[in-house]
Scaffold this motif. Structure first.
Motif, PDB file in Angstrom:
ATOM      1  N   ARG A  59       0.832  -1.214   0.000  1.00  0.00           N
ATOM      2  CA  ARG A  59       0.000   0.000   0.000  1.00  0.00           C
ATOM      3  C   ARG A  59       0.860   1.255   0.000  1.00  0.00           C
ATOM      4  O   ARG A  59       0.557   2.228  -0.687  1.00  0.00           O
ATOM      5  N   ALA A  62       2.181   1.621  -3.472  1.00  0.00           N
ATOM      6  CA  ALA A  62       1.116   2.120  -4.353  1.00  0.00           C
ATOM      7  C   ALA A  62       0.922   3.626  -4.187  1.00  0.00           C
ATOM      8  O   ALA A  62       0.819   4.366  -5.167  1.00  0.00           O
ATOM      9  N   GLN A  65       3.770   5.458  -5.806  1.00  0.00           N
ATOM     10  CA  GLN A  65       3.650   5.461  -7.263  1.00  0.00           C
ATOM     11  C   GLN A  65       2.656   6.530  -7.722  1.00  0.00           C
ATOM     12  O   GLN A  65       2.925   7.285  -8.665  1.00  0.00           O
ATOM     13  N   SER A  85       2.189   0.718 -12.821  1.00  0.00           N
ATOM     14  CA  SER A  85       0.935   1.238 -12.271  1.00  0.00           C
ATOM     15  C   SER A  85       0.493   0.307 -11.144  1.00  0.00           C
ATOM     16  O   SER A  85       1.177  -0.658 -10.812  1.00  0.00           O
ATOM     17  N   LEU A  86      -0.679   0.578 -10.631  1.00  0.00           N
ATOM     18  CA  LEU A  86      -1.195  -0.271  -9.564  1.00  0.00           C
ATOM     19  C   LEU A  86      -1.539  -1.669 -10.060  1.00  0.00           C
ATOM     20  O   LEU A  86      -1.682  -2.585  -9.249  1.00  0.00           O
ATOM     21  N   ILE A  89       1.193  -3.883  -8.844  1.00  0.00           N
ATOM     22  CA  ILE A  89       1.094  -4.113  -7.404  1.00  0.00           C
ATOM     23  C   ILE A  89      -0.066  -5.055  -7.097  1.00  0.00           C
ATOM     24  O   ILE A  89       0.048  -5.961  -6.266  1.00  0.00           O
ATOM     25  N   LYS A  90      -1.178  -4.876  -7.793  1.00  0.00           N
ATOM     26  CA  LYS A  90      -2.339  -5.755  -7.617  1.00  0.00           C
ATOM     27  C   LYS A  90      -1.989  -7.201  -7.964  1.00  0.00           C
ATOM     28  O   LYS A  90      -2.231  -8.111  -7.174  1.00  0.00           O
ATOM     29  N   ILE A 104      -5.928  -0.625  -2.831  1.00  0.00           N
ATOM     30  CA  ILE A 104      -5.185  -0.802  -4.084  1.00  0.00           C
ATOM     31  C   ILE A 104      -6.137  -1.237  -5.190  1.00  0.00           C
ATOM     32  O   ILE A 104      -6.106  -0.706  -6.302  1.00  0.00           O
ATOM     33  N   PHE A 108      -6.913   0.975  -8.492  1.00  0.00           N
ATOM     34  CA  PHE A 108      -6.643   0.422  -9.825  1.00  0.00           C
ATOM     35  C   PHE A 108      -7.890   0.528 -10.700  1.00  0.00           C
ATOM     36  O   PHE A 108      -7.816   0.956 -11.858  1.00  0.00           O
TER      37      PHE A 108
END
Length: 176
Positions: A59, A62, A65, A85-86, A89-90, A104, A108
């Motif tokens: 988190r 994220a 970013q 991008s997220l 991370i996702k 997140i 997204f």
């Protein structure tokens, strides 16, 4: 201050580790006049933590970013090239921890980009101290593609040489 992001075309370079994202992002930024590149915050964050991270760190990564992205939008560039991008991370959170922080996930879903450039992992693996997955890059690629399709995000899959990737992205940009 209100920033009109519609003045900029926002592109995300995404895909599994070691699929040419950063190289492509640098080349696009240098070849598209006035564009700005948003670096991958995770690399900065992880270098400060000796590569170690937990679910809760995702988190923070994220948020970092998104901060870098917003900071670069202040300049209202014609093209904003995001080196991640997220989505990354996702997907990584799903793979590594079996779950995704709801914040997140929601961020997204709600973020709008003009194009996600999904890099195929058809280039040789290069190890570095922050990469973790040399063997399942194609599985991760399919997960990225499935997620983009599921959430109806506009994307272009690119592979092959750097020159071919750049040409494909520039052709797609001309259609935006």
């Amino acid at each position: 201050m209100i920033i009109n992001s519609k003045l900029s075309k926002k592109l995300v370079i995404t895909g599994p580790e070691c699929s040419g994202k950063t190289t492509l992002g640098h080349q696009l930024t240098s070849s598209l006049d006035g564009s700005r590149r948003v670096p991958e915050y995770a690399r900065i964050y992880l270098s400060l933590k000796s590569g170690r991270y937990t679910y809760k760190d995702l988190r923070l990564i994220a948020r970092g970013q998104l901060y870098l992205e917003a900071a670069n939008m202040v300049f209202v560039p014609p093209y904003l090239i995001c080196d991640t991008s997220l989505l990354v991370i996702k997907v990584w959170s799903e793979v590594r921890f079996g779950k995704v922080d709801p914040w997140i996930e929601n961020e997204f879903i709600s973020r709008q980009y003009d194009l996600f450039v999904l890099c195929k992992p058809d280039i040789p693996w290069e190890a570095d101290n922050q990469r973790e997955n040399p063997f399942d890059r194609w599985d991760l690629y399919r997960r990225y593609e499935y997620t983009l399709v599921s959430y109806k995000k506009p994307y272009l899959a690119v592979g092959g040489s750097l020159e071919k990737r750049i040409a494909l992205v520039k052709d797609a940009i001309n259609l935006l």
